[in-house]
Design a protein around this motif. Sequence first.
Motif, PDB file in Angstrom:
ATOM      1  N   UNK A  34       0.701  -1.337  -0.059  1.00  0.00           N
ATOM      2  CA  UNK A  34      -0.107   0.152  -0.002  1.00  0.00           C
ATOM      3  C   UNK A  34       0.889   1.240  -0.084  1.00  0.00           C
ATOM      4  N   UNK A  35       2.177   1.098   0.137  1.00  0.00           N
ATOM      5  CA  UNK A  35       3.008   2.350   0.156  1.00  0.00           C
ATOM      6  C   UNK A  35       3.912   2.805  -1.140  1.00  0.00           C
ATOM      7  N   UNK A  36       4.087   3.706  -1.336  1.00  0.00           N
ATOM      8  CA  UNK A  36       4.761   4.112  -2.561  1.00  0.00           C
ATOM      9  C   UNK A  36       6.175   3.734  -2.447  1.00  0.00           C
ATOM     10  N   UNK A  37       6.815   3.824  -1.105  1.00  0.00           N
ATOM     11  CA  UNK A  37       8.297   3.548  -1.005  1.00  0.00           C
ATOM     12  C   UNK A  37       8.434   2.071  -1.367  1.00  0.00           C
ATOM     13  N   UNK A  38       9.746   1.646  -1.549  1.00  0.00           N
ATOM     14  CA  UNK A  38       9.976   0.357  -1.721  1.00  0.00           C
ATOM     15  C   UNK A  38      10.126  -0.294  -0.488  1.00  0.00           C
ATOM     16  N   UNK A  39      10.024  -1.604  -0.335  1.00  0.00           N
ATOM     17  CA  UNK A  39       9.998  -2.341   1.065  1.00  0.00           C
ATOM     18  C   UNK A  39      11.438  -2.251   1.712  1.00  0.00           C
ATOM     19  N   UNK A  40      12.594  -2.114   1.011  1.00  0.00           N
ATOM     20  CA  UNK A  40      13.859  -1.638   1.433  1.00  0.00           C
ATOM     21  C   UNK A  40      13.717  -0.484   2.391  1.00  0.00           C
ATOM     22  N   UNK A  41      13.155   0.647   1.521  1.00  0.00           N
ATOM     23  CA  UNK A  41      13.229   1.896   2.164  1.00  0.00           C
ATOM     24  C   UNK A  41      12.194   2.031   3.411  1.00  0.00           C
ATOM     25  N   UNK A  42      11.196   1.133   3.293  1.00  0.00           N
ATOM     26  CA  UNK A  42      10.159   1.204   4.620  1.00  0.00           C
ATOM     27  C   UNK A  42      11.015   0.513   5.792  1.00  0.00           C
ATOM     28  N   UNK A  43      11.768  -0.571   5.650  1.00  0.00           N
ATOM     29  CA  UNK A  43      12.422  -1.450   6.621  1.00  0.00           C
ATOM     30  C   UNK A  43      13.625  -0.189   7.089  1.00  0.00           C
ATOM     31  N   UNK A  44      14.343   0.583   6.551  1.00  0.00           N
ATOM     32  CA  UNK A  44      15.433   1.430   7.024  1.00  0.00           C
ATOM     33  C   UNK A  44      14.932   2.610   7.480  1.00  0.00           C
ATOM     34  N   UNK A  45      13.665   3.304   6.925  1.00  0.00           N
ATOM     35  CA  UNK A  45      13.317   4.803   7.188  1.00  0.00           C
ATOM     36  C   UNK A  45      11.951   4.617   8.205  1.00  0.00           C
ATOM     37  N   UNK A  49       4.175   6.191   2.497  1.00  0.00           N
ATOM     38  CA  UNK A  49       3.209   7.435   1.838  1.00  0.00           C
ATOM     39  C   UNK A  49       2.133   6.543   1.109  1.00  0.00           C
ATOM     40  N   UNK A  50       0.935   6.523   1.477  1.00  0.00           N
ATOM     41  CA  UNK A  50       0.002   5.559   1.031  1.00  0.00           C
ATOM     42  C   UNK A  50      -0.172   5.895  -0.636  1.00  0.00           C
ATOM     43  N   UNK A  51      -0.259   5.032  -1.323  1.00  0.00           N
ATOM     44  CA  UNK A  51      -0.626   4.944  -2.658  1.00  0.00           C
ATOM     45  C   UNK A  51      -1.963   5.314  -3.191  1.00  0.00           C
ATOM     46  N   UNK A  52      -2.988   4.917  -2.358  1.00  0.00           N
ATOM     47  CA  UNK A  52      -4.168   5.041  -2.633  1.00  0.00           C
ATOM     48  C   UNK A  52      -4.960   6.286  -2.082  1.00  0.00           C
ATOM     49  N   UNK A  53      -4.301   7.348  -1.924  1.00  0.00           N
ATOM     50  CA  UNK A  53      -4.655   8.883  -1.100  1.00  0.00           C
ATOM     51  C   UNK A  53      -5.545   8.490   0.055  1.00  0.00           C
ATOM     52  N   UNK A  54      -4.907   7.759   1.058  1.00  0.00           N
ATOM     53  CA  UNK A  54      -5.506   7.647   2.317  1.00  0.00           C
ATOM     54  C   UNK A  54      -6.322   6.339   2.563  1.00  0.00           C
ATOM     55  N   UNK A  55      -6.606   5.732   1.406  1.00  0.00           N
ATOM     56  CA  UNK A  55      -7.398   4.494   1.667  1.00  0.00           C
ATOM     57  C   UNK A  55      -6.491   3.368   1.921  1.00  0.00           C
ATOM     58  N   UNK A  56      -7.031   2.625   2.760  1.00  0.00           N
ATOM     59  CA  UNK A  56      -6.143   1.312   3.329  1.00  0.00           C
ATOM     60  C   UNK A  56      -6.431   0.225   2.386  1.00  0.00           C
ATOM     61  N   UNK A  57      -7.263  -0.047   1.630  1.00  0.00           N
ATOM     62  CA  UNK A  57      -7.370  -1.148   0.477  1.00  0.00           C
ATOM     63  C   UNK A  57      -7.493  -0.336  -1.009  1.00  0.00           C
ATOM     64  N   UNK A  58      -6.712  -1.127  -1.843  1.00  0.00           N
ATOM     65  CA  UNK A  58      -6.733  -0.731  -3.257  1.00  0.00           C
ATOM     66  C   UNK A  58      -8.258  -0.608  -3.767  1.00  0.00           C
ATOM     67  N   UNK A  59      -8.659  -0.005  -4.507  1.00  0.00           N
ATOM     68  CA  UNK A  59      -9.841   0.386  -5.236  1.00  0.00           C
ATOM     69  C   UNK A  59     -10.261  -0.369  -6.509  1.00  0.00           C
TER      70      UNK A  59
END
Length: 59
Positions: A34-45, A49-59
């Motif tokens: 659901x995030x725009x960042x890569x998994x590696x970036x998410x792990x280290x930082x 940033x949600x990919x779907x404008x604040x939604x927690x599930x893809x539409x």
Amino acid sequence: MSRTMWILVALIAALSIAHIWRDLQGMPAPSYTLCKESLVTQIFTGSCTLRFKGETTAS
């Protein structure tokens, strides 16, 4: 084929079967997708940033 190649083929086959099984069972996508960042970036930082404008599930 060498032993290393057989191990690599087995790992790819296992991941493919797991992916197909998850789709057939109707399981949701992993939360990190659901995030725009890569998994590696998410792990280290820890940023996401949600990919779907604040939604927690893809539409």
